[in-house]
Design a protein around this motif. Sequence first.
Motif, PDB file in Angstrom:
ATOM      1  N   THR A 205       1.715  12.475  42.508  1.00  0.00           N
ATOM      2  CA  THR A 205       2.748  13.460  42.809  1.00  0.00           C
ATOM      3  C   THR A 205       3.548  13.818  41.561  1.00  0.00           C
ATOM      4  OG1 THR A 205       4.593  13.953  44.299  1.00  0.00           O
ATOM      5  CG2 THR A 205       4.476  11.730  43.423  1.00  0.00           C
ATOM      6  N   VAL A 206       4.284  14.918  41.654  1.00  0.00           N
ATOM      7  CA  VAL A 206       5.071  15.409  40.521  1.00  0.00           C
ATOM      8  C   VAL A 206       6.072  14.343  40.066  1.00  0.00           C
ATOM      9  CG1 VAL A 206       6.740  17.157  39.790  1.00  0.00           C
ATOM     10  CG2 VAL A 206       4.799  17.809  41.216  1.00  0.00           C
ATOM     11  N   GLN A 207       6.220  14.231  38.751  1.00  0.00           N
ATOM     12  CA  GLN A 207       7.102  13.283  38.066  1.00  0.00           C
ATOM     13  C   GLN A 207       6.533  11.874  38.007  1.00  0.00           C
ATOM     14  OE1 GLN A 207      11.312  13.373  38.812  1.00  0.00           O
ATOM     15  NE2 GLN A 207      11.360  15.573  39.138  1.00  0.00           N
ATOM     16  N   ASP A 208       5.337  11.661  38.542  1.00  0.00           N
ATOM     17  CA  ASP A 208       4.693  10.362  38.348  1.00  0.00           C
ATOM     18  C   ASP A 208       4.444  10.129  36.862  1.00  0.00           C
ATOM     19  OD1 ASP A 208       4.578   9.595  40.949  1.00  0.00           O
ATOM     20  OD2 ASP A 208       2.482  10.121  41.274  1.00  0.00           O
ATOM     21  N   GLU A 209       4.627   8.906  36.436  1.00  0.00           N
ATOM     22  CA  GLU A 209       4.246   8.521  35.080  1.00  0.00           C
ATOM     23  C   GLU A 209       3.048   7.587  35.183  1.00  0.00           C
ATOM     24  OE1 GLU A 209       7.567   7.062  32.866  1.00  0.00           O
ATOM     25  OE2 GLU A 209       8.513   9.029  32.759  1.00  0.00           O
ATOM     26  N   LEU A 210       1.944   7.991  34.561  1.00  0.00           N
ATOM     27  CA  LEU A 210       0.697   7.245  34.627  1.00  0.00           C
ATOM     28  C   LEU A 210       0.415   6.616  33.271  1.00  0.00           C
ATOM     29  CD1 LEU A 210      -1.463   9.947  36.481  1.00  0.00           C
ATOM     30  CD2 LEU A 210       0.111   8.287  37.469  1.00  0.00           C
ATOM     31  N   SER A 211      -0.130   5.419  33.287  1.00  0.00           N
ATOM     32  CA  SER A 211      -0.404   4.715  32.033  1.00  0.00           C
ATOM     33  C   SER A 211      -1.872   4.328  31.951  1.00  0.00           C
ATOM     34  CB  SER A 211       0.474   3.471  31.921  1.00  0.00           C
ATOM     35  OG  SER A 211       0.202   2.577  32.985  1.00  0.00           O
ATOM     36  N   SER A 212      -2.328   4.079  30.730  1.00  0.00           N
ATOM     37  CA  SER A 212      -3.692   3.606  30.501  1.00  0.00           C
ATOM     38  C   SER A 212      -3.636   2.158  30.030  1.00  0.00           C
ATOM     39  CB  SER A 212      -4.382   4.468  29.441  1.00  0.00           C
ATOM     40  OG  SER A 212      -3.848   4.183  28.154  1.00  0.00           O
ATOM     41  N   ILE A 213      -4.792   1.504  29.992  1.00  0.00           N
ATOM     42  CA  ILE A 213      -4.820   0.108  29.541  1.00  0.00           C
ATOM     43  C   ILE A 213      -4.490   0.006  28.058  1.00  0.00           C
ATOM     44  CG2 ILE A 213      -6.445  -0.635  31.315  1.00  0.00           C
ATOM     45  CD1 ILE A 213      -8.673  -0.426  29.249  1.00  0.00           C
ATOM     46  N   ASP A 214      -4.573   1.130  27.337  1.00  0.00           N
ATOM     47  CA  ASP A 214      -4.250   1.134  25.909  1.00  0.00           C
ATOM     48  C   ASP A 214      -2.772   1.403  25.640  1.00  0.00           C
ATOM     49  OD1 ASP A 214      -6.967   0.740  25.251  1.00  0.00           O
ATOM     50  OD2 ASP A 214      -7.345   2.899  25.465  1.00  0.00           O
ATOM     51  N   GLY A 215      -2.000   1.615  26.712  1.00  0.00           N
ATOM     52  CA  GLY A 215      -0.573   1.867  26.522  1.00  0.00           C
ATOM     53  C   GLY A 215      -0.206   3.331  26.441  1.00  0.00           C
ATOM     54  N   ASP A 216      -1.178   4.240  26.637  1.00  0.00           N
ATOM     55  CA  ASP A 216      -0.858   5.667  26.646  1.00  0.00           C
ATOM     56  C   ASP A 216      -0.085   6.011  27.917  1.00  0.00           C
ATOM     57  OD1 ASP A 216      -2.168   6.005  24.266  1.00  0.00           O
ATOM     58  OD2 ASP A 216      -4.075   6.553  25.191  1.00  0.00           O
TER      59      ASP A 216
END
Length: 673
Positions: A205-216
């Motif tokens: 959903t809007v305003q979600d912050e998603l991360s990767s295993i590399d810290g992105d």
Amino acid sequence: MFVSAWANANIQIYPLKGIFGLEQGCRTDPSNYEENGSSIVCDFSQAIDNEIIRKQAETLFLQGLKQGFGDQVVDNISQKTKNRTYIASLEVLRASEYVVKKDSTTEIFLPVTLSLKLTNVLSGEVIYSDSATLSQPIQVLTTDIDSPATKAAIKQKFQSTLLTLTNQLTKQLKSKFKVSEIETQVIDRWKSYLVLDKGFKQGITVQDELSSIDGDLIRVVHADSDYAVAIPILMQGRTKRFSKLSTNTRQAMNKPKVLVVDVLTYQGESEDLIEQIFSDAVGEQASFTLTPVNRRYSAMAQSISEQTALAQSEDINQRELPEFFIRINVIPVIDYQQQIGKITQQQVLHSEVFAEMIDRSGRVIYSAHATDDIKEVISEGMGFSLEARKEVVLKNALLKLGQQFQKGIQFTRSDLKVLSSSGHNITIDDAGERLSTGMKVHVYHSDKAAGRNILIPTWEATVLERQGARVTAQLDFPVNSSDRLPVRSGDRILLDSSAPVGDSKQSRVLCPSLHTEQVGEIPFDGFGPLIYHAFASQSKRPFYATGSGFKGQALLKDSVIAMTENAGFKKNMKVNFFVPKDECLQPVLKVEVKQDSITCNADKSNCDATLVMASGARIFNQKSEKIGAYGLQQEIELEGIDHQYRNEMYNIQMFEALPKILNQIVQTADSSQ
């Protein structure tokens, strides 16, 4: 993919040392209140200002977390793990003292409410919050109330209560906290935007912050049913797989987000506890989603940087404000205890609460008012104290208020077209009157990516004025600073709205420089909120929350700015609400007892009286010149008034009588334009 197991979710919990909620001072006199005063008595603060007790609480907290979550509980946060680390913190919501005298003995009730929260270390979003209350009374001789022994007993009881609640909340966390991990991947790029393969149906959903295993780190700026569009926040490479943790149900994903920005209290009530009761009553069935935030996020972030290797960096304080705000106003509970027999008394309590939902322009789109009463006959020395019953009647009123919000607001999605663009201004076709002056909107560009039609949010804009069905808006700043894209005819405006907004030139507001004028011998706290609610909920003309506040209430703009400074939202955001200039209102009330109308029995426990109320509002123009007034005068016949509690009884009667009178005033005001 949804993953429900904690171990698979691969998150970390960092227990934050210390107990929050005590930094704003305490109440020296447990029975003395003031607007927005502390909900914590000084006896409690002094009781836990003890190194041994605090260490015991920290040990219980840490042991309980480790028993539930093992090696997922960590003692440090690094740049690599910060995206998946959540802060566990303890916060005291309230600590009170209620004294109930019973002839030769006195009971002292000592209720404490403690909260456990899990907070996103980067955004300040609360993904879990639970609270528990414990009231352990002590009994002493009435003659010993102020003795050192009683003070010591209060101190010991507060200390044991803190430890008991810490242990209880920590042990319950494992069973109560349900978390899922939602994974998505980048399937295409559109300029510097990222197109994701999942949308709100899959939990993005809007305003979600998603991360990767590399810290992105990326932020979602648009979510459709089966795709989403995101912008980079911190990108080291070209990572394609991202994930988020969620405790929301899927039905909450595609709803407007709403933030409680102000809770006005007068009797030492905990603002956090009031918001929690209200939020629970709103529930998941509402047409909007309340945004949970930690109001002490800034203090937590500072504490984290001192306790760990994680320095405050550019990836915190990046959250955008939601589309709507809520303010709650808790009127002081009216209460008295009246002797009605030799050994019986009647407890009477009356609670009034108000709340409003406000859009980004400052316009009130919904206003609600709820009440609750308790009338209970008790034997002398038995039953609950008035202070304890106050909490019950207030909670009941707040539950009714939240339920009104759940059922009373329905949002619809509007899709408007941009007709033209010139410089920093655009013209929008809005025949349905969904846009109001000062409203913040987003401009969307339609294009193809990943083999499908997608919408890309390109600009945030502010509505300037309306000419019939055509609305002019000013482009403020690009959604993605890497791309300053031109706005073209055919671009779209998507927004959620609850009803047509009406003509902003007909708007009303309370005069910013004039507070409610009230004269007469009877003190009454409710008139300002009552007439405000009447105009906000009953008038056909737009009403704005951008004028003067009530006693002790911050201006709307100041409340929102405070959230951006303390709760993890972007700092230094330009918060510019619309303030109607053509005319404003000053509420006016005169109430007095009609001369020679009082008749009483011998001991004045049963009186009849007539109240004369003149209520309404003066109208001022932009030069602060009075140009008119709306008002009515009415007499109210009262019976059975106990002279000792006459002001309390008068107040309850005025709360019952005024709403109908004020609604008539609003109707007259609308018809006179």
